[in-house]
Design an enzyme around this catalytic site. Structure first.
Site, PDB file in Angstrom:
ATOM      1  N   ALA A  86      51.936  21.069  -3.017  1.00  0.00           N
ATOM      2  CA  ALA A  86      52.759  20.476  -4.079  1.00  0.00           C
ATOM      3  C   ALA A  86      53.404  19.195  -3.585  1.00  0.00           C
ATOM      4  O   ALA A  86      53.784  19.076  -2.416  1.00  0.00           O
ATOM      5  CB  ALA A  86      53.846  21.453  -4.530  1.00  0.00           C
ATOM      6  N   GLU A 119      42.583  28.166  -4.829  1.00  0.00           N
ATOM      7  CA  GLU A 119      42.598  28.439  -6.258  1.00  0.00           C
ATOM      8  C   GLU A 119      43.483  27.372  -6.900  1.00  0.00           C
ATOM      9  O   GLU A 119      44.513  27.025  -6.357  1.00  0.00           O
ATOM     10  CB  GLU A 119      43.195  29.812  -6.578  1.00  0.00           C
ATOM     11  CG  GLU A 119      42.390  30.992  -6.069  1.00  0.00           C
ATOM     12  CD  GLU A 119      42.817  31.483  -4.699  1.00  0.00           C
ATOM     13  OE1 GLU A 119      42.174  32.409  -4.175  1.00  0.00           O
ATOM     14  OE2 GLU A 119      43.787  30.936  -4.129  1.00  0.00           O
ATOM     15  N   ASN A 124      44.784  22.359 -14.583  1.00  0.00           N
ATOM     16  CA  ASN A 124      45.347  21.314 -13.719  1.00  0.00           C
ATOM     17  C   ASN A 124      44.229  20.363 -13.285  1.00  0.00           C
ATOM     18  O   ASN A 124      43.755  20.393 -12.154  1.00  0.00           O
ATOM     19  CB  ASN A 124      46.056  21.934 -12.512  1.00  0.00           C
ATOM     20  CG  ASN A 124      46.873  20.913 -11.750  1.00  0.00           C
ATOM     21  OD1 ASN A 124      46.720  19.708 -11.905  1.00  0.00           O
ATOM     22  ND2 ASN A 124      47.773  21.416 -10.904  1.00  0.00           N
ATOM     23  N   TYR A 131      41.110  17.379  -5.311  1.00  0.00           N
ATOM     24  CA  TYR A 131      40.316  18.250  -4.451  1.00  0.00           C
ATOM     25  C   TYR A 131      38.842  17.812  -4.422  1.00  0.00           C
ATOM     26  O   TYR A 131      38.202  17.836  -3.377  1.00  0.00           O
ATOM     27  CB  TYR A 131      40.443  19.706  -4.893  1.00  0.00           C
ATOM     28  CG  TYR A 131      41.871  20.225  -4.869  1.00  0.00           C
ATOM     29  CD1 TYR A 131      42.757  19.859  -3.852  1.00  0.00           C
ATOM     30  CD2 TYR A 131      42.343  21.062  -5.866  1.00  0.00           C
ATOM     31  CE1 TYR A 131      44.061  20.325  -3.837  1.00  0.00           C
ATOM     32  CE2 TYR A 131      43.661  21.538  -5.851  1.00  0.00           C
ATOM     33  CZ  TYR A 131      44.506  21.154  -4.834  1.00  0.00           C
ATOM     34  OH  TYR A 131      45.798  21.613  -4.816  1.00  0.00           O
TER      35      TYR A 131
END
Length: 174
Positions: A86, A119, A124, A131
């Site tokens: 985050a 995950e 999102n 990623y």
């Protein structure tokens, strides 16, 4: 969109380092602003002090020092399972996540991980895009994984981490 040159300059302004117990309060604030069900404070304490498989990092500004992101993984045999990731909302979309993920994958590869998995919420798309820049590909779906709203998780993996040989985007941060 942040250019490679801007990211390199930003990387000089930031420091990625191992998380320490005194980082828990700002990390908790990031979690509360990022996740509907943030990790409890005692979970971070456990991960830092008692879980030998856990590797937690923060990214902070250099001057003044201010924690603006957190990431972690569990080393499971030769796999880095990304457990948390985050960035503080006011620092998102500024290349901080790219710098933090590159550092995490570089460290995991150096520690012997040959692949990484995570995950991510199906909705999102920004995180999934980040990623993918690092070679993560969707390999499955966990139905109803997120308990707050029953949203599915997309399971993503990246191969070839050992020795830092992951995705092309990672090469920029060696």
């Amino acid at each position: 969109m942040t250019s490679d040159h801007e990211l390199a300059e930003r990387a000089g302004e930031l420091l990625v380092r191992a998380m320490e117990p005194e980082d828990i309060p700002p990390v908790m604030e990031i979690d509360r602003n990022s996740f509907p069900n943030p990790w409890p404070e005692n979970t971070y304490g456990y991960e830092l002090r008692k879980n030998p498989a856990s590797h937690l990092f923060v990214v902070q500004t250099r001057e003044p020092p201010d924690v603006i992101g957190v990431a972690g993984y569990w080393m499971v045999v030769d796999e880095a399972h990304i457990s948390t990731f985050a960035v503080r909302p006011d620092w998102r979309r500024r290349g901080v996540g790219t710098i933090l993920l590159a550092a995490l994958l570089r460290q995991a590869g150096g520690a012997g991980a040959v692949c990484a998995m995570l995950e991510v919420r199906a909705g999102n798309l920004a995180a999934q895009g980040l990623y993918r820049k690092f070679g993560f590909q969707p390999v499955g779906r966990r139905k109803g994984y997120y308990k707050d709203n029953g949203e599915d998780a997309v399971l993503m993996t990246a191969d070839r981490l050992a020795g830092g040989q992951s995705a092309p985007a990672q090469e920029e941060w060696k």
